[in-house]
Scaffold this active site. Sequence first.
Site, PDB file in Angstrom:
ATOM      1  N   ASP A  58       0.854  -0.890  -0.150  1.00 18.04           N
ATOM      2  CA  ASP A  58      -0.034   0.400  -0.110  1.00 18.04           C
ATOM      3  C   ASP A  58       1.053   1.336  -0.517  1.00 18.04           C
ATOM      4  O   ASP A  58       1.908   0.910   0.163  1.00 18.04           O
ATOM      5  CB  ASP A  58      -0.631  -0.096   1.397  1.00 18.04           C
ATOM      6  CG  ASP A  58      -1.571   1.869   1.226  1.00 18.04           C
ATOM      7  OD1 ASP A  58      -2.489   1.493   0.534  1.00 18.04           O
ATOM      8  OD2 ASP A  58      -1.820   1.862   2.633  1.00 18.04           O
ATOM      9  N   ASP A  86      -0.454   4.716   1.208  1.00 17.91           N
ATOM     10  CA  ASP A  86      -0.263   6.114   2.498  1.00 17.91           C
ATOM     11  C   ASP A  86      -0.411   5.485   3.919  1.00 17.91           C
ATOM     12  O   ASP A  86      -1.066   4.275   3.913  1.00 17.91           O
ATOM     13  CB  ASP A  86      -1.536   6.985   2.544  1.00 17.91           C
ATOM     14  CG  ASP A  86      -1.377   7.640   1.586  1.00 17.91           C
ATOM     15  OD1 ASP A  86      -1.100   8.432   1.106  1.00 17.91           O
ATOM     16  OD2 ASP A  86      -2.648   7.357  -0.213  1.00 17.91           O
ATOM     17  N   ASP A 109      -1.570  -1.023   5.943  1.00 18.98           N
ATOM     18  CA  ASP A 109      -1.809  -0.759   6.982  1.00 18.98           C
ATOM     19  C   ASP A 109      -3.739  -0.049   7.582  1.00 18.98           C
ATOM     20  O   ASP A 109      -3.899  -0.706   8.206  1.00 18.98           O
ATOM     21  CB  ASP A 109      -1.245   0.661   7.147  1.00 18.98           C
ATOM     22  CG  ASP A 109      -1.961   2.248   6.446  1.00 18.98           C
ATOM     23  OD1 ASP A 109      -2.608   3.158   7.078  1.00 18.98           O
ATOM     24  OD2 ASP A 109      -1.898   1.519   5.084  1.00 18.98           O
TER      25      ASP A 109
END
Length: 517
Positions: free
Chosen positions: A281, A283, A464
């Site tokens: 991922d 961000d 996250d």
Amino acid sequence: MSEKLKPTIEAIILDMDGVITDSARLHAQAWKQMFDAYLEKLPGKQQPPLDLPGDYKQYIDGISRLDGVRTFLQSRNLHLPEGDPDDGPEAESVVGLGKRKNAFFLELVEKEGVDVFPDTLEMLKTWKKKGVKLAVISASQNCRKILESADLLHWFDVRVDGETARREQLPGKPAPDVFLRAMQELRASPEHTLVVEDAIAGVKAAKRGHFSLVIGVARNGEAEGLLHAGADQIVKQLTEIAIDMETTSRVQLPDSLPHALEGMQQIFSEIGDKKPVLFFDYDGTLTPIVDDPDAAILTDGHRQVLADLAEQFTVAIISGRGLADLRSKVRLDQLIYAGSHGFEISGPHGLEMQYAPGQEILPQLDEVEKAVKKQIQRIEGCEVERKKYAIAVHYRRVEKTRVKELKQAVREVLEGREQLKVGKGKKILEIKPNLDWHKGHALNWLLDKLDLARSRYQPIFIGDDITDEDALRDLRGTGILVGTHGEKTHANYRLNDTEEVYEFLARLHRWQAPDPK
């Protein structure tokens, strides 16, 4: 009648023709077309045409193309030379007839298309949600093409087909080798694997592989032959199969996960002699979470880490950001980018994909974007970010007392718009197409598209957010959660923050780096 299976099934292997797709009908039609024309031209006493209920089911169904030619010819006491792999469809040889049949089949696929059994699609969705590992097997060398045409390829973690059998010299059904090969790639065991078959040869092969349960699919009343071949249960539709998968779930709280940096030796052991394939991922994983999405900038040092990794491994970033935005942030042409949660993909060597069903919803997203901006303009601190296939409503800077009001406003805009749905994230609402396509499907699509077979490569996904759970759930490899998103996770390991991500990558790079000479 639905039967409850033991809650120990962790993997399911499904035959394609007749179980997943209705291509069995086209195969049968192509076999009859080919053999009837061949038999009609034979000199001497006229041979009866191929009988679908008898000849096809007994001598051809469920086995490889060339074995089907050989077995049927033997049943009629007919003999042809084996031929050469370079024989064309006009050759009077076993290879030639096989290619002739394939040409007829491809014409039928092009003309009529391939239907998917609705009950199978329903169960694929159910099993995926329960975390079941899925494999498709087929004697057909056209398996991938058929699944792609039916938009089904992304559902399966493993594919073992006629191309695999030819490349690895696997014997065809009723030998169990294709099933055992699929089981091996799924990292499963016979006692925890269910096989779903509609062909007598397939049921016999699965029983020889000593699988826990073999389900025979008798869509047209062929139950007796399947039972005689050894099927444990007979169903007419896959929705009659009920599996309690609760005991196989690996969902747990992030705090209970082993720390990835402390477990490096275990991770190296899991990778073994395979080559890692890295998925990230953006961000919160490659950059820290910040209030302003535009300020999530990759540092030059971190960019160099990714560039170095890309020289050694396949590296992909699968993000909720739009594709153009993601590329502009990373600026590395050697990486693969999947934007909008995988709805748009781009990479080296001409790799391009736009998920077609999503494009049909773009006009609705345009309308909703305007409506949302108008509806929430009174709420200070809120930011609406338009991506090609999604609308992100950021509320990180909104007062806590007004977050509920914001969420209600978004729900009101979407009322009655069944083609759209809202996804959750860290201080974000994401309006996106209500389609069964997400980061997990995009990850597996890339693995298959790039031929990164699980037997030779180890996928590693690091993310996250809640949206990363789709990838972590569908992953058959190493999943790492960065920080916490406040819910249970499908990850295997955890890291605390972005800096630990880069420390993990540095150790992985050193471990896989070639020895200096």
